[in-house]
Design a protein around this motif. Structure first.
Motif, PDB file in Angstrom:
ATOM      1  N   VAL A 128       0.847  -1.206   0.000  1.00  0.00           N
ATOM      2  CA  VAL A 128       0.000   0.000   0.000  1.00  0.00           C
ATOM      3  C   VAL A 128       0.875   1.245   0.000  1.00  0.00           C
ATOM      4  N   ARG A 129       1.888   1.231   0.859  1.00  0.00           N
ATOM      5  CA  ARG A 129       2.771   2.395   0.977  1.00  0.00           C
ATOM      6  C   ARG A 129       3.530   2.647  -0.328  1.00  0.00           C
ATOM      7  N   SER A 130       3.987   1.565  -0.961  1.00  0.00           N
ATOM      8  CA  SER A 130       4.709   1.706  -2.233  1.00  0.00           C
ATOM      9  C   SER A 130       3.811   2.286  -3.314  1.00  0.00           C
ATOM     10  N   SER A 139      -1.192   3.890   6.812  1.00  0.00           N
ATOM     11  CA  SER A 139      -0.837   2.560   6.307  1.00  0.00           C
ATOM     12  C   SER A 139      -0.518   1.600   7.449  1.00  0.00           C
ATOM     13  N   LEU A 140       0.005   2.124   8.566  1.00  0.00           N
ATOM     14  CA  LEU A 140       0.287   1.274   9.732  1.00  0.00           C
ATOM     15  C   LEU A 140      -1.008   0.741  10.329  1.00  0.00           C
ATOM     16  N   ASN A 141      -2.016   1.587  10.464  1.00  0.00           N
ATOM     17  CA  ASN A 141      -3.318   1.138  10.964  1.00  0.00           C
ATOM     18  C   ASN A 141      -3.933   0.102  10.031  1.00  0.00           C
ATOM     19  N   LEU A 142      -3.709   0.277   8.746  1.00  0.00           N
ATOM     20  CA  LEU A 142      -4.253  -0.636   7.749  1.00  0.00           C
ATOM     21  C   LEU A 142      -3.630  -2.025   7.875  1.00  0.00           C
ATOM     22  N   THR A 187     -10.662   3.781   8.079  1.00  0.00           N
ATOM     23  CA  THR A 187     -10.558   5.239   8.022  1.00  0.00           C
ATOM     24  C   THR A 187      -9.250   5.639   7.347  1.00  0.00           C
ATOM     25  N   GLY A 188      -8.163   4.967   7.761  1.00  0.00           N
ATOM     26  CA  GLY A 188      -6.876   5.216   7.111  1.00  0.00           C
ATOM     27  C   GLY A 188      -6.906   4.855   5.637  1.00  0.00           C
ATOM     28  N   PHE A 189      -7.575   3.743   5.305  1.00  0.00           N
ATOM     29  CA  PHE A 189      -7.677   3.304   3.914  1.00  0.00           C
ATOM     30  C   PHE A 189      -8.444   4.323   3.078  1.00  0.00           C
ATOM     31  N   GLU A 196      -8.381   8.479  -1.039  1.00  0.00           N
ATOM     32  CA  GLU A 196      -8.634   9.851  -1.500  1.00  0.00           C
ATOM     33  C   GLU A 196      -7.461  10.357  -2.338  1.00  0.00           C
ATOM     34  N   ILE A 197      -6.245   9.948  -1.951  1.00  0.00           N
ATOM     35  CA  ILE A 197      -5.063  10.335  -2.727  1.00  0.00           C
ATOM     36  C   ILE A 197      -4.963   9.505  -3.997  1.00  0.00           C
TER      37      ILE A 197
END
Length: 584
Positions: A101-103, A133-136, A314-316, A321-322
């Motif tokens: 996800v982060r990449s 991304s950590l919460n995800l 929520t984090g996702f 959105e980005i």
């Protein structure tokens, strides 16, 4: 309808991150199933001992107890092994997915254009990349595991409870709808609080990034207290959001605990009455209470899953959105790759403004720059010199008109090939953390040290580089903080020398240099401009006296053009600017 479509797309996107790790996922779920099965079997073993062996002990009772003890020991070993696999490999799977996800988010950041970054704070974007991304990752790992174990334990325990005593099982059933409504209500409140909390921590990141990025300005003006006040404001907003969140969480968890305790008390009371009435024996009540504990465990897991889900989803959503923000500048479907660029640049009735509602920075501007021509753009600040140059590599998209490169509309060529053929030294020099060598090599990654040294010599940077503690291998710190302004500028110029493109744009590239360095750079520039299209933006008019053509830009457009001598003889705007600088 659109909202449902968006949610459907996001759910598919959420699940897609499992695809590369399906083998590990199914192994994890398999262990979760076994873990649930062993949890349900252990009370049955205890029930067998208390009901079938201890009620009326026989000669072989001890052997039977030993056998059941061995079975329970085996179940505990299997349960522990599966639990270890789920805890370790499950977390590793979550970390892999977090990485993916982060990449993807980082890659998408690099596709977005300047228009996007003009409206964003770096700290907010960093928060998406780190906290969200950590919460995800926790949701990706614990979510399916909690759901599988909770469902199996709940269904299995409930079936066993019905088989033990239907009336007592119905008492348990009466609590479930109330608990569900209660949990759903406070779950919604937790969702709102968690979203607000993530927004507030992003604001903190933005404030910290802003303050630390300008720490030298802060200290030079002794405004530490102002920055502390701004940080305290954001920090207190975060505390307020967490206070509301903790309140919702407390009601959620403690309410469920209270309900489970009431459920246990009800079972003990009505179970005791049933024993007195002879419709239930003590061993069955003991087993029933053990399974009530197992039945309560899924409810607690559900509470944990709810928290993880709210934080993760929520984090996702914030990440999506980005990711759903499309770059406003992209390659056309049939974009061609530029080859053998000559460097003819033509502006045809070009108009541009930064946002709707803003006034035009450039309006109906036409300009023809021949291949190999060395031109200079001069004029007061704010007339659009930098904007004009930013349109050539398509950092921004023109609103009207066309820009042609060798007769091709730049909208119809690939961004990578367009920008590969343009070298830019910007007004605000940016160097990366690392060595001098790494920063110059950024202009051309696959190059030798000899070529890098040659580029540094052309940029008048070699002499100061060799005096550094480790020469070209000296670490220059974040943003090149260990170098002077002039040294940083010369390294950025060396990058362009190394890139060696057919088109070069210098945006006030000598503005940070002393007179000696400026003269050396000017000499190097003149060598570099041979057979290359060069556009120089300069406030110091002395640096562009040798330009083949000087363009005077104002709010009305290009009002004068010619050589230095021609414009001085014209005695217009350029002559006034030049004479003003001579007096300074």
């Amino acid at each position: 309808m659109a909202k449902n479509t968006t949610q459907h797309y996001r759910m598919k996107k959420f699940l897609s991150y499992y695809i590369p790790y399906l083998r590990l996922f199914f192994a994890d779920m398999g262990c979760a199933v076994i873990q649930s099965a062993t949890t349900l079997l252990l009370p049955l073993c205890i029930s067998y001992i208390t009901k079938n062996i201890l009620t009326e002990p026989t000669a072989g009772a001890l052997n039977q107890i030993y056998i059941m003890g061995a079975i329970m020991l085996a179940l505990v070993i299997v349960h522990t092994a599966c639990n270890l696999f789920v805890s370790y490999q499950g977390h590793v799977m979550g970390a892999f997915m977090e990485r993916d996800v982060r990449s993807e988010l980082f890659d998408h950041y690099q596709k977005l254009s300047f228009t996007f970054y003009d409206e964003q704070k770096t700290g907010l974007l960093m928060s998406r990349l780190t906290n969200d991304s950590l919460n995800l990752a926790e949701l990706y790992h614990h979510g399916p595991e909690d759901i599988v174990i909770s469902l199996l334990n709940f269904i299995g325990a409930f079936i066993i409870l019905i088989n033990i005593n239907v009336k007592l099982a119905l008492i348990v059933v009466l609590f479930l709808p109330i608990m569900t409504v209660y949990a759903f209500y406070f779950n919604k409140k937790m969702n709102v609080a968690l979203r607000d909390s993530l927004d507030r921590i992003a604001d903190i990141n933005a404030q910290v990034e802003d303050t630390l990025g300008g720490i030298r300005v802060v200290k030079s003006f002794t405004n530490e207290q102002i920055e502390k006040t701004k940080f305290a404001y954001e920090n207190n907003r975060f505390v307020d959001s967490r206070r509301y969140g903790y309140k919702s969480e407390s009601y959620f968890y403690e309410g469920l605990v209270a309900f489970t305790q009431l459920m246990t008390i009800s079972v003990v009371i009505f179970g005791g009455i049933s024993i007195v009435n002879g419709s239930l024996d003590l061993s069955d009540l003991l087993t029933f209470i053990l399974y009530i504990g197992i039945l309560i465990e899924p409810i607690k897991r559900f509470g944990n899953f709810t928290r993880l889900y709210q934080e993760g989803i929520t984090g996702f959503d914030r990440i999506m959105e980005i990711l759903e923000t499309q770059p406003d500048i992209q390659d056309a479907a049939n974009a061609i790759k530029l080859t053998h660029v000559q460097g003819n640049i033509e502006f045809k009735d070009v108009s541009f403004k930064y946002k709707e509602g803003y006034s035009y920075v450039l309006k109906n501007l036409s300009l023809n720059i021949k291949a190999g021509e060395y031109i200079a753009l001069v004029g007061f600040s704010g007339v659009g010199k930098t904007t004009l140059c930013s349109l050539i590599p398509r950092f921004y998209e023109v609103d009207k008109g066309r820009i042609l490169l060798d007769g091709k509309n730049i909208k119809n060529v690939t961004l990578s090939s367009l920008r590969r053929n343009i070298g830019i030294v910007q007004q605000e020099t940016y160097l990366f953390a690392g060595t001098v060598l790494d920063n110059i090599r950024y202009g051309k990654l696959n190059t030798s040290k000899e070529e890098i040294i040659e580029a540094a010599k052309k940029a008048n940077a070699h002499d100061f580089i060799v005096t550094l503690p480790e020469g070209y291998d000296t670490n220059i710190g974040q943003r090149g903080i260990k170098l002077s302004g002039g040294q940083k500028q010369r390294l950025s110029i060396a990058r362009v020398f190394l890139k060696n493109p057919p088109i070069i744009i210098f945006d006030e590239a000598t503005s940070s240099l002393d007179n000696t360095s400026e003269k050396a750079i000017k000499d190097s520039l003149e060598k570099l401009t041979e057979n290359r299209t060069t556009i120089v933006i300069a406030h110091r008019l002395s640096t562009v006296r040798n330009a083949q053509k000087i363009l005077v830009l104002t709010k009305e457009g290009i009002i004068e053009q010619g050589t230095h001598e021609e414009l001085i003889a014209l005695d217009g705007n350029y002559a006034n600017l030049y004479n003003m600088q001579l007096k300074l």
